[in-house]
Design a protein around this motif. Sequence first.
Motif, PDB file in Angstrom:
ATOM      1  N   PRO A 280       7.083   1.820  15.881  1.00  0.00           N
ATOM      2  CA  PRO A 280       6.515   0.596  15.295  1.00  0.00           C
ATOM      3  C   PRO A 280       5.604   0.887  14.103  1.00  0.00           C
ATOM      4  CG  PRO A 280       6.352   0.525  17.690  1.00  0.00           C
ATOM      5  CD  PRO A 280       6.779   1.910  17.328  1.00  0.00           C
ATOM      6  N   CYS A 281       4.922   2.029  14.143  1.00  0.00           N
ATOM      7  CA  CYS A 281       4.070   2.419  13.009  1.00  0.00           C
ATOM      8  C   CYS A 281       4.916   2.672  11.764  1.00  0.00           C
ATOM      9  CB  CYS A 281       3.274   3.677  13.333  1.00  0.00           C
ATOM     10  SG  CYS A 281       2.252   3.592  14.815  1.00  0.00           S
ATOM     11  N   ARG A 282       5.984   3.405  11.951  1.00  0.00           N
ATOM     12  CA  ARG A 282       6.860   3.732  10.817  1.00  0.00           C
ATOM     13  C   ARG A 282       7.513   2.469  10.271  1.00  0.00           C
ATOM     14  NH1 ARG A 282       8.120   9.310  10.939  1.00  0.00           N
ATOM     15  NH2 ARG A 282       9.006   8.929   8.864  1.00  0.00           N
ATOM     16  N   ALA A 283       7.825   1.532  11.179  1.00  0.00           N
ATOM     17  CA  ALA A 283       8.441   0.274  10.745  1.00  0.00           C
ATOM     18  C   ALA A 283       7.456  -0.575   9.951  1.00  0.00           C
ATOM     19  CB  ALA A 283       8.937  -0.505  11.958  1.00  0.00           C
ATOM     20  N   GLU A 284       6.170  -0.418  10.224  1.00  0.00           N
ATOM     21  CA  GLU A 284       5.138  -1.195   9.524  1.00  0.00           C
ATOM     22  C   GLU A 284       4.765  -0.589   8.186  1.00  0.00           C
ATOM     23  OE1 GLU A 284       2.285  -4.159   8.783  1.00  0.00           O
ATOM     24  OE2 GLU A 284       4.022  -4.064  10.109  1.00  0.00           O
ATOM     25  N   ASN A 285       5.078   0.682   7.971  1.00  0.00           N
ATOM     26  CA  ASN A 285       4.661   1.350   6.739  1.00  0.00           C
ATOM     27  C   ASN A 285       5.146   0.680   5.456  1.00  0.00           C
ATOM     28  OD1 ASN A 285       2.973   3.261   7.841  1.00  0.00           O
ATOM     29  ND2 ASN A 285       4.591   4.811   8.079  1.00  0.00           N
ATOM     30  N   PRO A 286       6.379   0.164   5.394  1.00  0.00           N
ATOM     31  CA  PRO A 286       6.786  -0.562   4.176  1.00  0.00           C
ATOM     32  C   PRO A 286       5.891  -1.763   3.880  1.00  0.00           C
ATOM     33  CG  PRO A 286       8.711   0.020   5.474  1.00  0.00           C
ATOM     34  CD  PRO A 286       7.514   0.343   6.319  1.00  0.00           C
ATOM     35  N   TYR A 292      -0.692  -2.364  -0.282  1.00  0.00           N
ATOM     36  CA  TYR A 292      -1.415  -1.362  -1.070  1.00  0.00           C
ATOM     37  C   TYR A 292      -1.007  -1.445  -2.534  1.00  0.00           C
ATOM     38  CZ  TYR A 292      -3.348   3.182  -2.408  1.00  0.00           C
ATOM     39  OH  TYR A 292      -4.072   4.188  -3.018  1.00  0.00           O
ATOM     40  N   GLY A 293       0.301  -1.560  -2.785  1.00  0.00           N
ATOM     41  CA  GLY A 293       0.792  -1.605  -4.157  1.00  0.00           C
ATOM     42  C   GLY A 293       0.272  -2.802  -4.926  1.00  0.00           C
ATOM     43  N   ILE A 360     -13.516  -7.350   9.616  1.00  0.00           N
ATOM     44  CA  ILE A 360     -13.118  -8.740   9.372  1.00  0.00           C
ATOM     45  C   ILE A 360     -11.714  -9.019   9.903  1.00  0.00           C
ATOM     46  CG2 ILE A 360     -14.625  -8.994   7.379  1.00  0.00           C
ATOM     47  CD1 ILE A 360     -12.198  -8.582   5.585  1.00  0.00           C
ATOM     48  N   GLY A 361     -11.077  -8.003  10.463  1.00  0.00           N
ATOM     49  CA  GLY A 361      -9.751  -8.199  11.047  1.00  0.00           C
ATOM     50  C   GLY A 361      -9.345  -6.973  11.840  1.00  0.00           C
ATOM     51  N   ARG A 362      -8.528  -7.191  12.874  1.00  0.00           N
ATOM     52  CA  ARG A 362      -8.039  -6.058  13.660  1.00  0.00           C
ATOM     53  C   ARG A 362      -6.568  -6.248  14.006  1.00  0.00           C
ATOM     54  NH1 ARG A 362     -10.441  -2.956  19.049  1.00  0.00           N
ATOM     55  NH2 ARG A 362      -8.727  -1.433  19.113  1.00  0.00           N
ATOM     56  N   GLY A 363      -5.821  -5.162  13.897  1.00  0.00           N
ATOM     57  CA  GLY A 363      -4.423  -5.190  14.303  1.00  0.00           C
ATOM     58  C   GLY A 363      -3.555  -6.077  13.439  1.00  0.00           C
ATOM     59  N   LEU A 364      -3.981  -6.349  12.209  1.00  0.00           N
ATOM     60  CA  LEU A 364      -3.199  -7.224  11.322  1.00  0.00           C
ATOM     61  C   LEU A 364      -1.993  -6.471  10.782  1.00  0.00           C
ATOM     62  CD1 LEU A 364      -6.172  -8.816   9.336  1.00  0.00           C
ATOM     63  CD2 LEU A 364      -4.929  -9.797  11.278  1.00  0.00           C
ATOM     64  N   ARG A 365      -0.852  -7.161  10.794  1.00  0.00           N
ATOM     65  CA  ARG A 365       0.372  -6.545  10.287  1.00  0.00           C
ATOM     66  C   ARG A 365       1.122  -7.520   9.389  1.00  0.00           C
ATOM     67  NH1 ARG A 365       3.236  -3.871  15.604  1.00  0.00           N
ATOM     68  NH2 ARG A 365       1.341  -3.467  16.819  1.00  0.00           N
ATOM     69  N   GLY A 366       2.042  -6.976   8.595  1.00  0.00           N
ATOM     70  CA  GLY A 366       2.948  -7.806   7.813  1.00  0.00           C
ATOM     71  C   GLY A 366       2.241  -8.854   6.983  1.00  0.00           C
ATOM     72  N   TYR A 370      -1.314  -9.097   4.657  1.00  0.00           N
ATOM     73  CA  TYR A 370      -1.222  -9.462   3.228  1.00  0.00           C
ATOM     74  C   TYR A 370      -2.147 -10.629   2.911  1.00  0.00           C
ATOM     75  CZ  TYR A 370       0.814 -10.848  -1.243  1.00  0.00           C
ATOM     76  OH  TYR A 370       0.992 -11.167  -2.566  1.00  0.00           O
ATOM     77  N   GLU A 371      -2.079 -11.669   3.724  1.00  0.00           N
ATOM     78  CA  GLU A 371      -2.890 -12.861   3.475  1.00  0.00           C
ATOM     79  C   GLU A 371      -4.377 -12.584   3.651  1.00  0.00           C
ATOM     80  OE1 GLU A 371      -1.898 -15.613   2.153  1.00  0.00           O
ATOM     81  OE2 GLU A 371       0.188 -14.934   2.113  1.00  0.00           O
ATOM     82  N   ALA A 372      -4.718 -11.754   4.655  1.00  0.00           N
ATOM     83  CA  ALA A 372      -6.135 -11.423   4.894  1.00  0.00           C
ATOM     84  C   ALA A 372      -6.713 -10.650   3.729  1.00  0.00           C
ATOM     85  CB  ALA A 372      -6.272 -10.652   6.204  1.00  0.00           C
TER      86      ALA A 372
END
Length: 379
Positions: A280-286, A292-293, A360-366, A370-372
């Motif tokens: 799941p970590c590797r899947a979240e990296n993109p 980041y970009g 200000i946030g924890r466990g945020l993904r996808g 981005y929105e946070a």
Amino acid sequence: MMVIKQQLRILLSILCLLFICQVHGQDQEVIIKGSFKNWPKTRDVVFRMLSEGELIVDTILVKNGKFKYKRSFVVPVEVGLSYEPPLENKQKDHCRFYIDKGEIFITHSDSLRLAQITGPATTMDFEKFKKEVNPLREKMVAIRIKAQDILRSGGSKQDLDEIEEENQHLVEDFRATCQKFITENPNSLIALEVIKQLDGTSYSNAEVFKLFQGLNESVKQTEAGLTIAESFRIGMKTSLGTLLEEFTSLDTSRKPLTLGEVKAKGRLTLVDFWASWCKPCRAENPNLRKVYGEFHDKGFNIIAVSLDRSEAAWKNAIRQDQLPWYHVSSLKYWDEPIVKQFGISGVPDSFLLDSAGRIIGRGLRGDKLYEAVKLALTR
């Protein structure tokens, strides 16, 4: 739709956890007696319990509708009785209850699920809690079926919004029921288990911590109580609005790098916990690369803490996934000091920090991450 699925998963995990709990105690003799008026002659019952990670299974013979099971256990602990019904009846008849030193009595005409269970105080406290949450559990099953039907049939947005609202009310009712039980039963060991249902993952909810503090000292000083207290000690350090503690580890060049150094180079920092072996970590990296970009030039940085053991695997994953941010690891797997410092119990996990280092946030993904980040950088 995603919110509905997520809320349903939360409810399922919460209510399933009610039936895999264990309060640590002492080895004591327990006697379980059953009495059923119309029990089929050839039907025996199966006893199950989980003890220190080991599943104990025994078959209990039933004679003339009665049985007696005697054994020493580390009590109190939750156990289950069941029997496999005839093939034409797909529902499995079972009951779950807490055992403690002494005798437990199970009585009914022919059903385990509907049986009346009486026994020591811990047994009765659990029965009381089940009585209070079972109606919610039944509603949970019904709403799950309704949600699946809507998703299968491609229901309208209005249908989805209505069931989402209904589901949210159910979550709130469950929490209120748990809070009420804890408040009204401060001397009960079962209250510790209910605490776990409310905040048994992060132990960072100030409201739940206050409920724990209100328990009787004799309960808090049990082995289970002391374990929860330690979990809260760590968890409260990672609650929203808290300044995340400083930490230091070794980067990919095996040189020390501190959180403070990374925070000083931007306006917003993500502390990301991951590992090369975590799918799941590797899947979240993109998704992390995307955030980041887009926002790095505006002051967004990432420091990734890896739970790897192999330096080669760690560095290969960084190269393969093209992760151009800060990386640190002690290469100690779950013995990673930063993991222990913040009580991380699973990966991926993360803390999003503002310019002051407050969470200000924890466990945020996808999209949520981005929105946070977008919102925080435009304030």
